[in-house]
Scaffold this active site. Sequence first.
Site, PDB file in Angstrom:
ATOM      1  CG  HIS A 288      -1.754   1.176   1.399  1.00 20.03           C
ATOM      2  ND1 HIS A 288      -2.926   1.323   0.706  1.00 20.03           N
ATOM      3  CD2 HIS A 288      -1.601   2.299   2.135  1.00 20.03           C
ATOM      4  CE1 HIS A 288      -3.476   2.485   1.025  1.00 20.03           C
ATOM      5  NE2 HIS A 288      -2.689   3.104   1.896  1.00 20.03           N
ATOM      6  CG  ASP A 290      -0.593   6.118   2.332  1.00 19.43           C
ATOM      7  OD1 ASP A 290      -1.807   5.922   2.154  1.00 19.43           O
ATOM      8  OD2 ASP A 290       0.046   5.596   3.262  1.00 19.43           O
ATOM      9  CG  ASP A 400      -5.213   3.549   4.756  1.00 17.28           C
ATOM     10  OD1 ASP A 400      -5.845   3.648   5.808  1.00 17.28           O
ATOM     11  OD2 ASP A 400      -4.198   4.226   4.510  1.00 17.28           O
ATOM     12  CG  HIS A 610      -6.367   7.146   1.364  1.00 17.92           C
ATOM     13  ND1 HIS A 610      -6.185   6.177   0.424  1.00 17.92           N
ATOM     14  CD2 HIS A 610      -5.414   6.929   2.287  1.00 17.92           C
ATOM     15  CE1 HIS A 610      -5.177   5.410   0.759  1.00 17.92           C
ATOM     16  NE2 HIS A 610      -4.677   5.835   1.888  1.00 17.92           N
TER      17      HIS A 610
HETATM   18 ZN   LIG Z   1      -3.167   4.883   2.997  1.00 12.95          ZN
END
Ligand SMILES: [Zn+2]
Length: 1087
Positions: A288, A290, A400, A610
């Site tokens: 993951h 970001d 997430d 996000h």
């Molecule tokens: Zn994240």
Amino acid sequence: MRGSQTWPRHAARPPKPPSRMADPGVQASIHKNAKTTLPRIYNYIASSRFQDVNLVKRLYPDSRPVTLSHWALPGGEGAWQQWSFDQIVAQDFSPAGIGDSFGPTWTTHWFKLEFSIPDEWAGSEVRLRWGSNSEATVWSADGRVLQGLSTGDAISRRTDYPLTRNHEAGAPPSLYYVEMAANKLFGAGPGDQIDPPDPNMYFTLSRAEIAQLDSTVYKLTRDLEVLHQLAQELIPDQRGYQALYTANQMVNSIIAGNESGASDLADEYFRKGNGQRAHTLAVIGNCHIDSAWLWPYSETKRKVARSFSSQLKLMEDYPEHLFVASQAQQWAWCKQYYPELFERVKAQVTAGKFLPVGGTWVEMDGNIPSGESFVRQFLHGQTFYQKEFGVTCKEFWLPDTFGYSAQIPAMMQHMGLTRFLTQKMSWSLVNKFPHHNFIWEGIDGSTVLAHFPPGDSYSMFVTVEEALRTVNNLQDKGRAGISAFLFGYGDGGGGPTQEMLERRHRLQDTDGCPKMQMSTPDDLFGQLEAEQHNFCRWVGELYLELHNGTYTTQAAMKRLCREAEFRLRDAEFLLSVGVGQLGSAADQLLSESLAELDTAWKKVLLNQFHDVLPGSGIGIIYPQAEQYYQEAIDTALSVWTKAGDAIFGTSSSTEQVVMNSLQWPRKEVVKISGEYSGKDLLGVVQRTEAGEQYALVDAPPMGSSPVLASTPSRDVTITEADGFFTLENEMLKATVNPWGQVVSLLVAGDDRDVFLKADGTQLLGNQLVLYDDEPLYWDAWDVMDYHLETPKVLNAEGSGFAVTPVAVVESGSLVARLRWSVEISPASTLSQEIELSSESPFLVFSTYVSWHENRKIMKALFDTNIHTNKASFDIQFGHLERPTHMNTSWDSARYEVCGHKWADLSEPDWGMAVLNDSKYGWMARAHSLALSLLRSPKAPDDLADMKDHFFKYALMPHTGTLQEAQVVRRAYEFNNPLRLRHAPTSSGSWSALEVEGAGAVVHTVKATEDGSGDVLLRLFESHGAKTKVTLRIKLPVLAVKESDGMEGIGPELSITQEDEATSVPLSLTPFQILALRLSFSESKKEN
Ligand SMILES: [Zn+2]
């Protein structure tokens, strides 16, 4: 030569031994004392002590330093994007060594590594080992990205690059490069992870060497590690002791010099499989990343390259390895900045090993983006994957984000998706979500299959403890035989490691541990679908009981997002009209505009990531994100202008037309530029002292007309009594006290007062309230329940805050305006204009704030006389009802909720809506409604929102239901004011599209992405009711076909054509989302 190569990993399992002995040949420890045996094994492979006699030092029996030289890339954050590899390696590199430091934060440093592998290491695996306490990338001498490195004291994820599995003597000298980024895996927080970054951080080189790896010791270490974990987790179960005694005997064997005997013992142990009822974990490799968080977008691009290349490297040695990556934007960055790496990734996509998932452009916020933004996330994401790889993702992958809109199931169905995965709901503070597998039903009744990996994480390390915890935590035991297990370091840790794959292999079917089977998301969901008849149903939103401050933090992100969404909507509408009207004459306009809009949308979609739109990133992110939004808005304006020029013809005329992109006929007060002579302005014009001109104008639905001032049916009035001002027009009557609070609000002709009870009890609207806002930890993210216990009303009599009382600043027949202000603190001020315009059903509060607070949240609170136990909130393509009481812990936890353009409190035939132009945080409690305006968190951006702000909200009393009062329409109008442009008024009045009947809203009118000249309409049913409407389209329509979010071509609808209009009768179900595809007589051949 690697240990696992000597282990028949893929050999068929032998038949079970006939003996009832648990492990023939394994001797139990002579002491019946697990408390000493268990740590003995741990010490043998992991202790920092005894390294001269245990396995730890034997792993790397020999090493050599490399010859190092260094070149500092000029510039700071993102400067690397200006340099090619060839330019970089042509620079002058200077000698460097261990102990040297490099920085400051966000700079880039290149190292040349020269070495010769000694001949005496022939036959061995050889690794490059690196330590810079930072992120780094290994490059080949010919400019290929080989692997990421992520090293540091606490977050050492990947320190070794395997140079060769089997060194051959006589090899020539080697040359490699390492690109070091002066940041840690989690950015540059000096202390706590979410501390604002230290701009002056330096990174010390602690290791740069080549080392010989003993592959036998490597295998034995992994064997002992997993056996130790099994013993630790399973004791007192019999199987735990079996693992313990196997490991203990292995240590004894190694000490006795019999390493192959030790290895055989482990292999024999791991051959014992599970029974058929054992739970299966679908083990899915991922990382993951970001897209920006504690680092800027520019660093994410490199994190992607490091992670993707690391996974390719692993795939060379582990043919079973599968890796998934979401966020098409990240793949697109790989293609743009690392084309050679992208081609290698592409080959593994084709081979089915490297799997795109999720279907979206980024993993966006799940609450704030508009419905159209959600659609575009999928449209642009899926289109990228289809174009590059011929792959369409089957699942929405959003592990997430901070809560999930109740319209997501319908939006997924609109995009052709039925599978949803997240794990964030496990973060809820109060209530434990009752399912990991369920049927999720949205507000329109659409359903999708939802799965939450029961390990409550997307970055597992593949340990026995995690595997057992995953199964124990499963909320749906007995309902499903499989669960996802997402493993791999995220955020630049590079995803799965060799150690994780080795453990996974040993645990793929080992008695006592769930089966850990390398899987694709398709494998997982395929099996879950076969069992979904066993799953329970969850209706409505997935409300995350945490991070609800993100509806408000970094106000500019929200304001610009809303503005960009509406400006793009206007541009696409006008472009569609041009294309429909002009046919092939608009070909060039169409192709250029589609390309521009594609770029603009992708900027908006990226910013919806996000941690960007929610405001939970570091400060460096936001100026760039604001620039992206502004560029998208500018592009939208440019397309709107060019499309208008095509429709109206370019003209030097000072004449103006009024443009309405909404489906309702409108009569509103607009501001007319001073240059406009207004010779055709019949009727009333209000001129202010400042030289502004206002006129009340009419505009047809989805069209335009010449600006003609009309006369209001009654003048707007202001009356004053004892410092209280009453504003009144045809629609409403409002009284404001000297402090700017609304003390009375009535619909014209109705005697029910929103703020005054029949018994004389005075309630108050527009209370500006300041609360303490100190969360437990997640500063930018969280506003806690206890903030509600600390209200300070800024604009009440005797509040102690310096209020400049309400005074009239504008009074005319069309517009009346009051102004007041308050000193929030020595550093912060708020001034507000309260305005009522002719024919307007709402009172507008235009608010200017200079905001310099510390851990305060400010809200506008409306304490009303409306008796209800539910409130309604605008969401994507519909609205959501939530209780206003705190009956249950679930109700109580929803003290701060997300809504878009409006929220409403109503009795069955009367109520009040609050509209806004840029806010998303709401509270509805008892009879009160509050709109969150600004926050002031200090981490991870210590300057978050410390600046000037301008925003508007409006108060709309109404009779009837919110549907009868057309609250949805009024919120659209509030967010999308009539717009004027220069054009000859001889163009007359025209309307491209009308909707006959109530409930259906045409949100989107856009040229299809395929460039065919077709136009897509996206409608939704906004009342939550079955409805029949007729579209009347005044463009040369040839055919109308059903479509969907991917703009596919479905069955043709029956239409009737008369009077140059095409009528399309439609039936919609409550909150249905519907796409139609219009083709015109000059549309190109459909593809
Ligand atoms: Zn994240």
